[in-house]
Design a protein around this motif. Structure first.
Motif, PDB file in Angstrom:
ATOM      1  N   SER A  18     -21.401 -47.404  12.194  1.00 33.10           N
ATOM      2  CA  SER A  18     -22.123 -47.876  13.376  1.00 33.10           C
ATOM      3  C   SER A  18     -21.918 -46.918  14.542  1.00 33.10           C
ATOM      4  CB  SER A  18     -21.655 -49.285  13.763  1.00 33.10           C
ATOM      5  OG  SER A  18     -22.003 -50.219  12.776  1.00 33.10           O
ATOM      6  N   GLU A  19     -20.689 -46.437  14.705  1.00 34.54           N
ATOM      7  CA  GLU A  19     -20.391 -45.495  15.785  1.00 34.54           C
ATOM      8  C   GLU A  19     -20.998 -44.118  15.495  1.00 34.54           C
ATOM      9  OE1 GLU A  19     -19.338 -44.557  19.418  1.00 34.54           O
ATOM     10  OE2 GLU A  19     -18.869 -46.538  18.565  1.00 34.54           O
ATOM     11  N   PHE A  73     -20.882 -35.419   2.965  1.00 39.21           N
ATOM     12  CA  PHE A  73     -20.705 -36.134   4.231  1.00 39.21           C
ATOM     13  C   PHE A  73     -20.000 -37.474   4.043  1.00 39.21           C
ATOM     14  CE2 PHE A  73     -22.676 -39.407   7.035  1.00 39.21           C
ATOM     15  CZ  PHE A  73     -22.045 -39.044   8.218  1.00 39.21           C
ATOM     16  N   GLU A  74     -20.472 -38.279   3.066  1.00 45.69           N
ATOM     17  CA  GLU A  74     -19.887 -39.608   2.872  1.00 45.69           C
ATOM     18  C   GLU A  74     -18.424 -39.531   2.476  1.00 45.69           C
ATOM     19  OE1 GLU A  74     -22.790 -38.863  -0.641  1.00 45.69           O
ATOM     20  OE2 GLU A  74     -22.624 -38.420   1.497  1.00 45.69           O
ATOM     21  N   THR A  77     -29.893 -37.206  -7.303  1.00 44.21           N
ATOM     22  CA  THR A  77     -30.987 -37.430  -6.351  1.00 44.21           C
ATOM     23  C   THR A  77     -30.590 -37.118  -4.915  1.00 44.21           C
ATOM     24  OG1 THR A  77     -30.367 -39.760  -6.133  1.00 44.21           O
ATOM     25  CG2 THR A  77     -32.031 -39.210  -7.798  1.00 44.21           C
ATOM     26  N   GLY A  78     -29.308 -37.098  -4.626  1.00 44.63           N
ATOM     27  CA  GLY A  78     -28.856 -36.775  -3.276  1.00 44.63           C
ATOM     28  C   GLY A  78     -28.699 -37.970  -2.362  1.00 44.63           C
ATOM     29  N   SER A  79     -29.250 -39.116  -2.739  1.00 44.08           N
ATOM     30  CA  SER A  79     -29.090 -40.329  -1.948  1.00 44.08           C
ATOM     31  C   SER A  79     -29.164 -41.516  -2.888  1.00 44.08           C
ATOM     32  CB  SER A  79     -30.184 -40.430  -0.879  1.00 44.08           C
ATOM     33  OG  SER A  79     -31.455 -40.531  -1.503  1.00 44.08           O
ATOM     34  N   VAL A 118     -28.107 -39.978   9.648  1.00 49.47           N
ATOM     35  CA  VAL A 118     -27.830 -41.133   8.793  1.00 49.47           C
ATOM     36  C   VAL A 118     -28.467 -42.352   9.442  1.00 49.47           C
ATOM     37  CG1 VAL A 118     -25.598 -41.509   9.914  1.00 49.47           C
ATOM     38  CG2 VAL A 118     -26.019 -42.518   7.676  1.00 49.47           C
ATOM     39  N   ASN A 119     -29.153 -43.168   8.643  1.00 49.00           N
ATOM     40  CA  ASN A 119     -29.810 -44.351   9.191  1.00 49.00           C
ATOM     41  C   ASN A 119     -29.078 -45.625   8.789  1.00 49.00           C
ATOM     42  OD1 ASN A 119     -30.803 -45.179   6.542  1.00 49.00           O
ATOM     43  ND2 ASN A 119     -32.338 -43.560   6.748  1.00 49.00           N
ATOM     44  N   ALA A 120     -29.515 -46.734   9.353  1.00 48.31           N
ATOM     45  CA  ALA A 120     -28.826 -48.006   9.129  1.00 48.31           C
ATOM     46  C   ALA A 120     -28.876 -48.432   7.672  1.00 48.31           C
ATOM     47  CB  ALA A 120     -29.440 -49.092  10.023  1.00 48.31           C
ATOM     48  N   ASP A 121     -30.024 -48.221   7.012  1.00 49.91           N
ATOM     49  CA  ASP A 121     -30.148 -48.609   5.601  1.00 49.91           C
ATOM     50  C   ASP A 121     -29.174 -47.832   4.727  1.00 49.91           C
ATOM     51  OD1 ASP A 121     -32.097 -50.458   6.149  1.00 49.91           O
ATOM     52  OD2 ASP A 121     -33.768 -49.121   5.690  1.00 49.91           O
ATOM     53  N   ASP A 122     -29.090 -46.517   4.953  1.00 54.28           N
ATOM     54  CA  ASP A 122     -28.147 -45.709   4.182  1.00 54.28           C
ATOM     55  C   ASP A 122     -26.706 -46.125   4.459  1.00 54.28           C
ATOM     56  OD1 ASP A 122     -29.959 -44.207   2.790  1.00 54.28           O
ATOM     57  OD2 ASP A 122     -29.894 -42.482   4.127  1.00 54.28           O
TER      58      ASP A 122
END
Length: 353
Positions: free
Chosen positions: A185-186, A289-290, A254-256, A195-199
């Motif tokens: 969130s931060e 990143f994750e 797929t990368g995501s 990065v979006n909220a869904d991800d």
């Protein structure tokens, strides 16, 4: 029965058009542009098609269509222009304003009927296509929901089984998910990462199985003492075991998506920013990143739950230590963002003690 409005200030043309179409359609004859707009705005159900004369006094056909395009319930009604003008400029202007067809006067009854029939059939086909797409979207959403439910069940089952191995990993996984939620969130608020909220929802959920490889570790290794700085060498292989298990049964290229995120976090959450981590000795931005995000959260939870020299670190001590690890263990910018989460992170850690 489809509803057709005919707008023409020439009464002879209006009567002829009405007689041509009334056997098949419900016809609404109107003799001026002003009356057409008033009638359209008052009708509970707008017509399926409007035949609109261009050359009318006071308010012409171009003005009528322009007004209609500004009213949500009228903007998508197909408009067929009727005009005695025989020039390309008028025809082009008709299409530019959104007309679907253009009929030059004088026209025969057969031509009028044929052109109207074509537009009505086209409208019916578009409606059927919309119904099909809506139905298809419903099926896709239902399948997507079932896939998410299945993923959730599998993750919770793995977390439960892992917890039975060492009495620690299940609670650790659930805390990590909550920390990740606050952290992401931060990160999103900072605007510094794409990065979006869904991800972020998927990433937090996938983080729960970052230690799934420990299910394949021998019991005598699982019970060996460990803390934030000391992990048995035999335990380090859990990163590869977990990642390999995910790659064997899912497409992680797929990368995501859930399995790609889970794979990257399983394999790389012990990599270090300076390249001294394991299993691949990745450095800097080469670490997914994750996994860079999870590395901070994972280390914080271990600091707050595994004793060193007989005592567990306080929240403040853990945050100070993580800050000293910026640029060596962790990406500096992510550490800065994590520091901003300190109050919320502390609430979670205290609540889950």
């Amino acid at each position: 029965m489809h509803k057709i409005m005919i707008v023409d200030d020439n009464m002879a043309n209006l009567i002829m058009a009405k007689k041509t179409l009334e056997d098949i359609y419900e016809v609404i004859p109107v003799s001026s542009g002003i009356s057409a707009l008033e009638c359209l705005l008052d009708m509970p159900e707008p017509p399926d098609l409007v035949l609109l004369d261009v050359d009318m006094p006071n308010v012409n056909g171009f003005q009528v269509i322009s007004e209609m395009k500004n009213v949500p319930k009228l903007e998508n009604i197909p408009i067929v222009f009727l005009t005695a003008q025989d020039d390309d400029t008028t025809e082009l202007e008709s299409y530019n304003l959104g007309a679907v067809d253009y009929i030059k006067k004088p026209y025969t009854s057969l031509l009028l009927k044929k052109r109207v029939d074509i537009q009505i059939k086209l409208m019916e086909q578009q409606n059927k296509l919309k119904e099909f797409n809506d139905s298809l979207n419903g099926v896709v959403q239902d399948k997507s929901k079932k896939i998410v439910e299945m993923q959730y069940s599998i993750v919770e089952m793995c977390v439960e089984l892992l917890g039975r191995r060492d009495g620690f990993s299940a609670d650790h996984a659930r805390r990590v998910e909550r920390y990740m939620d606050v952290f992401f969130s931060e990160i999103i608020r900072s605007g510094k990462y794409e990065v979006n909220a869904d991800d972020s929802i998927t990433l937090c959920f996938a983080s729960k199985i970052h230690d799934i490889g420990k299910m394949s570790i021998r019991d005598n290794v699982m019970i060996m003492p460990s803390n934030y700085m000391n992990e048995p060498e035999q335990m380090k292989v859990h990163t590869l075991l977990g990642a390999d298990a995910i790659a064997k049964f899912a497409n992680v290229q797929t990368g995501s998506g859930f399995f790609s995120f889970a794979y990257n976090m399983c394999r790389s959450h012990h990599e270090k920013w300076d390249g001294t981590g394991y299993p691949d000795k990745l450095a800097g931005m080469n670490i997914p990143f994750e996994a860079r995000v999870l590395a901070i959260v994972n280390k914080y939870d271990i600091m707050r739950t595994r004793p060193v020299n007989g005592r567990i670190m306080s929240h403040q001590e853990a945050m100070v230590l993580i800050n000293t690890m910026r640029g060596t263990f962790f990406e500096p910018m992510l550490v800065d963002i994590f520091m901003k989460c300190s109050p919320e992170i502390e609430k979670i850690s205290v609540h889950n003690k």
